[in-house]
Motif scaffolding. Structure first.
Motif, PDB file in Angstrom:
ATOM      1  N   GLU A  71      50.125  44.715  41.022  1.00 17.62           N
ATOM      2  CA  GLU A  71      49.941  43.275  40.772  1.00 17.62           C
ATOM      3  C   GLU A  71      49.822  42.971  39.282  1.00 17.62           C
ATOM      4  O   GLU A  71      49.675  41.806  38.899  1.00 17.62           O
ATOM      5  N   LYS A  72      49.820  44.030  38.451  1.00 20.65           N
ATOM      6  CA  LYS A  72      49.681  43.879  36.996  1.00 20.65           C
ATOM      7  C   LYS A  72      48.443  43.051  36.633  1.00 20.65           C
ATOM      8  O   LYS A  72      48.486  42.141  35.816  1.00 20.65           O
ATOM      9  N   THR A  73      47.336  43.412  37.289  1.00 21.04           N
ATOM     10  CA  THR A  73      46.074  42.701  37.088  1.00 21.04           C
ATOM     11  C   THR A  73      44.976  43.701  36.763  1.00 21.04           C
ATOM     12  O   THR A  73      44.787  44.680  37.490  1.00 21.04           O
ATOM     13  N   LYS A  74      44.252  43.449  35.671  1.00 15.10           N
ATOM     14  CA  LYS A  74      43.149  44.317  35.248  1.00 15.10           C
ATOM     15  C   LYS A  74      41.857  43.521  35.274  1.00 15.10           C
ATOM     16  O   LYS A  74      41.801  42.399  34.780  1.00 15.10           O
ATOM     17  N   ILE A  75      40.817  44.132  35.842  1.00 16.51           N
ATOM     18  CA  ILE A  75      39.509  43.504  35.928  1.00 16.51           C
ATOM     19  C   ILE A  75      38.492  44.421  35.264  1.00 16.51           C
ATOM     20  O   ILE A  75      38.428  45.606  35.587  1.00 16.51           O
ATOM     21  N   GLU A  76      37.730  43.873  34.339  1.00 23.28           N
ATOM     22  CA  GLU A  76      36.669  44.614  33.659  1.00 23.28           C
ATOM     23  C   GLU A  76      35.347  43.935  33.982  1.00 23.28           C
ATOM     24  O   GLU A  76      35.205  42.733  33.769  1.00 23.28           O
ATOM     25  N   THR A  77      34.407  44.710  34.483  1.00 23.96           N
ATOM     26  CA  THR A  77      33.122  44.121  34.854  1.00 23.96           C
ATOM     27  C   THR A  77      31.973  45.096  34.627  1.00 23.96           C
ATOM     28  O   THR A  77      32.168  46.316  34.668  1.00 23.96           O
ATOM     29  N   THR A  78      30.814  44.541  34.402  1.00 21.70           N
ATOM     30  CA  THR A  78      29.594  45.336  34.233  1.00 21.70           C
ATOM     31  C   THR A  78      28.758  45.353  35.508  1.00 21.70           C
ATOM     32  O   THR A  78      27.696  45.955  35.534  1.00 21.70           O
ATOM     33  N   ASP A  79      29.222  44.701  36.573  1.00 15.59           N
ATOM     34  CA  ASP A  79      28.459  44.589  37.817  1.00 15.59           C
ATOM     35  C   ASP A  79      28.577  45.868  38.647  1.00 15.59           C
ATOM     36  O   ASP A  79      29.395  45.969  39.555  1.00 15.59           O
ATOM     37  N   ALA A 120      44.059  37.704  42.760  1.00 14.91           N
ATOM     38  CA  ALA A 120      43.872  36.661  41.740  1.00 14.91           C
ATOM     39  C   ALA A 120      42.488  36.024  41.870  1.00 14.91           C
ATOM     40  O   ALA A 120      41.810  35.792  40.857  1.00 14.91           O
ATOM     41  N   ILE A 121      42.043  35.759  43.075  1.00 11.73           N
ATOM     42  CA  ILE A 121      40.707  35.183  43.291  1.00 11.73           C
ATOM     43  C   ILE A 121      39.635  36.184  42.870  1.00 11.73           C
ATOM     44  O   ILE A 121      38.644  35.817  42.225  1.00 11.73           O
ATOM     45  N   PHE A 122      39.830  37.445  43.214  1.00 12.06           N
ATOM     46  CA  PHE A 122      38.897  38.505  42.838  1.00 12.06           C
ATOM     47  C   PHE A 122      38.762  38.578  41.316  1.00 12.06           C
ATOM     48  O   PHE A 122      37.662  38.714  40.790  1.00 12.06           O
ATOM     49  N   LYS A 123      39.882  38.464  40.612  1.00 14.49           N
ATOM     50  CA  LYS A 123      39.861  38.476  39.145  1.00 14.49           C
ATOM     51  C   LYS A 123      39.057  37.294  38.615  1.00 14.49           C
ATOM     52  O   LYS A 123      38.246  37.448  37.702  1.00 14.49           O
ATOM     53  N   GLU A 154      35.180  40.022  33.497  1.00 10.91           N
ATOM     54  CA  GLU A 154      34.377  39.602  32.349  1.00 10.91           C
ATOM     55  C   GLU A 154      35.151  39.728  31.034  1.00 10.91           C
ATOM     56  O   GLU A 154      34.595  39.452  29.975  1.00 10.91           O
ATOM     57  N   ASN A 155      36.370  40.200  31.094  1.00  5.36           N
ATOM     58  CA  ASN A 155      37.248  40.274  29.925  1.00  5.36           C
ATOM     59  C   ASN A 155      36.560  40.971  28.744  1.00  5.36           C
ATOM     60  O   ASN A 155      36.554  40.478  27.620  1.00  5.36           O
ATOM     61  N   ILE A 156      36.002  42.110  29.006  1.00  2.00           N
ATOM     62  CA  ILE A 156      35.167  42.818  28.032  1.00  2.00           C
ATOM     63  C   ILE A 156      35.952  43.284  26.811  1.00  2.00           C
ATOM     64  O   ILE A 156      35.509  43.127  25.676  1.00  2.00           O
ATOM     65  N   THR A 157      37.142  43.841  27.008  1.00  2.00           N
ATOM     66  CA  THR A 157      37.928  44.352  25.891  1.00  2.00           C
ATOM     67  C   THR A 157      38.260  43.256  24.893  1.00  2.00           C
ATOM     68  O   THR A 157      38.176  43.462  23.670  1.00  2.00           O
ATOM     69  N   GLN A 158      38.614  42.079  25.366  1.00  2.00           N
ATOM     70  CA  GLN A 158      38.998  40.982  24.483  1.00  2.00           C
ATOM     71  C   GLN A 158      37.822  40.435  23.672  1.00  2.00           C
ATOM     72  O   GLN A 158      38.008  39.895  22.599  1.00  2.00           O
ATOM     73  N   ARG A 159      36.617  40.556  24.198  1.00  2.00           N
ATOM     74  CA  ARG A 159      35.475  39.979  23.488  1.00  2.00           C
ATOM     75  C   ARG A 159      34.602  41.025  22.773  1.00  2.00           C
ATOM     76  O   ARG A 159      33.538  40.716  22.285  1.00  2.00           O
ATOM     77  N   THR A 160      35.108  42.270  22.709  1.00  2.00           N
ATOM     78  CA  THR A 160      34.372  43.341  22.043  1.00  2.00           C
ATOM     79  C   THR A 160      35.001  43.595  20.682  1.00  2.00           C
ATOM     80  O   THR A 160      36.203  43.799  20.566  1.00  2.00           O
TER      81      THR A 160
END
Length: 149
Positions: A86-94, A133-136, A141-147
């Motif tokens: 699906e070419k979808t990446k999800i980054e989360t701290t949960d 898409a809903i799961f994303k 949390e888009n961690i890489t982009q905001r680090t």
């Protein structure tokens, strides 16, 4: 009397939850849902798993634990779910959804249960693009982009 009714209600809810829960196990690199194989699993190392489709043996999901280059400081750790087809990446701290005290196989079983509950995976182990898409939207949390690096 009210306590008896409350206790009875609690038993009913707990019983329904156990009745409708699905048994997910990973055994011999097979992801089994109620005894039926739905995916293939490959443990790369203790911090990375890959999951493969039963239809065409294509890698559909990659899990990776990131220590954010600070191994002794765990407050900035996160994990990546990469839905490759699906070419979808999800980054989360949960980590509450998958944590299982250093047993990565049990953690991955919890991950598959979570994806089934969110209907990202169906009963045959196939991804649902709309639910991905809903799961994303819910968990990324888009961690890489905001680090800062």
């Amino acid at each position: 009397m009210a306590i008896n009714r409350l206790f009875g209600f609690f038993l009913l809810v707990a019983g329904c939850n156990l009745y409708f829960s699905q048994d997910v196990t990973i055994k011999d690199d097979k992801v089994l849902l109620d005894g039926k194989q739905i995916l293939k699993a490959e443990k790369i190392n203790s911090a990375q798993y890959s999951f493969f489709s039963m239809k065409d043996d294509e890698e559909v999901l990659m899990y990776k634990y990131m220590d954010n280059e600070t191994p002794s400081y765990i407050r900035d750790d996160y994990f990546i779910l990469n839905f490759l087809t699906e070419k979808t990446k999800i980054e989360t701290t949960d980590f509450t959804k998958i944590v299982n005290f250093m047993n990565s196989k049990k953690g991955m079983e919890k991950l598959v249960r979570w994806l089934l509950k969110e209907r990202v995976l169906n009963q045959d182990g196939e991804l649902n693009p709309e639910r991905v898409a809903i799961f994303k939207e819910k968990y990324d949390e888009n961690i890489t982009q905001r680090t800062l690096r």
